[in-house]
Design an enzyme around this catalytic site. Sequence first.
Site: not given
Ligand code: DMJ
Length: 669
Positions: A304, A568
């Site tokens: 992030r 996703e």
């Molecule tokens: C995000 O922080 C990223 O996409 C990670 O790979 C999976 N979880 C969350 C979103 O669902």
Amino acid sequence: MYPLSSKDFVSLTVTEGGDGRYNNGKQRRRQSWWRRWKQLSRLQRSLILLLLSALVVCGTVMYPSLLPFPTDVSLLAGEDNLERMDTGTLKPALPGVIPDVVPRVFPAPEKLELPTENRPTPNKHRPVVLHKPQRSRGNVSDGPTKESQGPSEERGAEAAAGEKPLVSWRGAIIEAEQVTEAQQVEAQPSTRQREAPPAGPGQAVSQVPATGLTEPMDRAEAVREAFRHAWKGYRDFAWGHDELKPVSKSYGEWFGLGLTLVDALDTMWILGLKEEFEEAKKWVATKLNFSKNVDVNLFETTIRVLGGLLSTYHLTGDRLFFDKAKEIGTRLMPAFKTPSKIPYSDVNIGQGKARPPRWTSDSTVAEVTSIQLEFRELSRLTQDPQFQNAVDEVMKIVHRLDGKHDGLVPKFINTNSGQFTHRGVFTLGARADSYYEYLLKQWIQSGKKEKELVEDYLQAVEGVKKNLLRMTSPRRLTFVGELSHGRFSAKMDHLVCFLPGTLALGTHHGLPADHMELAAQLVETCYQMYAQMETGLSPEIAQFNLQPRNSRDIEVKAADRHNLLRPETVESLFYLYRFTQDQKYRDWGWEIFQSFNKHARVSTGGYTSIGNVRDPANPSPKDKMESFFLGETLKYLYLLFSDDPSLISLDEYVFNTEAHPLPIWPSGS
Ligand code: DMJ
């Protein structure tokens, strides 16, 4: 005339011996200085001593501000790291002007250039003039209508034991209990609203579309409006904090790093939200402080914060973001100081100490194998190989480990032994998911040369096909289940919905065409996980039906009915649309977007996770807007609806797992 006795003079020509030879031996020099000192008057000596003391005091006070960041980092990140941080030469890797840098062989510093100014340099591939909203190519009739603390299996155990179910995955720790502030969730007119029961007493749902947009709605513009609405909540009630709690109009702190703001920087840039971006940039410049005594999660902070800063640097060319990226990357490095070189999950970025979670010395496989894109890019930019070396070592270790099953990996790895633990359980969901994603993406990032990565990826896809794929009844939806000690379980996390996009990306980069066919089948299932729920929003985990006599394809356990605004599915829709131009992917994305607006939008600003996707009358707002809603979900939706395929071209960029685009390294490197 000055009396001879006066000592207010300095003799500068003291000679010794009469041979005229120059004698500059150490002994001689010492004597000479001592003699000069003694020849000074008391006043002169006092003045010199005073001057020297003043210099020492000034030096001590000024020293920290001369460092790249406060001195305590030397204790924190270790001397090695501090040494390397000093004069790292910056090479902007803007697409189109990517430097001729060989990723693994770092060129001599003199080959590098520095950006001349702290502002973007023109580049045809990035928005110097921020992007204007794109008009959708979408079919008008399909357009707007009128009108997750412990391992995921612990969640199951807790729920089974009848305790208050906790869901914990990557920061999303929520209690699956009902919240009743439904009246604060704003309704958006949509086709689903007609199907949903009318608002009950006390539910002040708005019948006015908050977007204020009329038909035909520009879908990309609607996403920009949604971003602004989410940002308004964050700005009003959570500015500078990690997450907005939109219902209670307050904020939640996780690491204290302004997570939502940093995660959203490149989204604002891509959406062309100039004013918002400039205000956020100012906060980064003046308030973002990594010198704090706080434990952060290595993976979350990497994807992030480091990912967000790196991609914003690439998009804007502004060195501020590079400097911040370098600082946080350096502060995270102590995580790799473990007996096995498999990093610990947590690092105190103020103290420079890392540790595993309190209950185990294990790390999560997905976490230690999904930080590579970011650290490798940091090495390329800084020309300092330490970052890449650390993460490449992890991949090498995992590559040769026993305990895989047809390329599928267990979910945990021990930081002391470097071995997999909790073996025999295989999933593409929580704790393993992005291992597979990053195998492919690292291969793409470095110009498709790292054979081991793509071989492991291809083997894993075969492993998925052989062990985890099934079809539901009655609609024959293809899904990816889980395997636990040889027993198949027909459950799929929403997290698995990254897979269709990743498979499609692989095909785009030359991997087998049947991956694209599988991608198309899986993304349809992911869409159905939304469409078959009463709110039009997917649950966190779906149970798929394999029995011919049941009429429903998808069931949801009570503990899994929440929706955290995850990205996703819309991420995969974006990839599938980019590669096929099939309008149905946009339409599915639009439906999902409308459902977010209808059930998750909070009238006073922001969007909230909800607790029950099966109850449109009371979806149970959870009072939390995850940073990835702005970092990922809205970004992918915007890109899905944008008509400009060169906006973050998939031939030039690879998205990290938090949707931050990083450049694909130039060929020949
Ligand atoms: C995000 O922080 C990223 O996409 C990670 O790979 C999976 N979880 C969350 C979103 O669902």
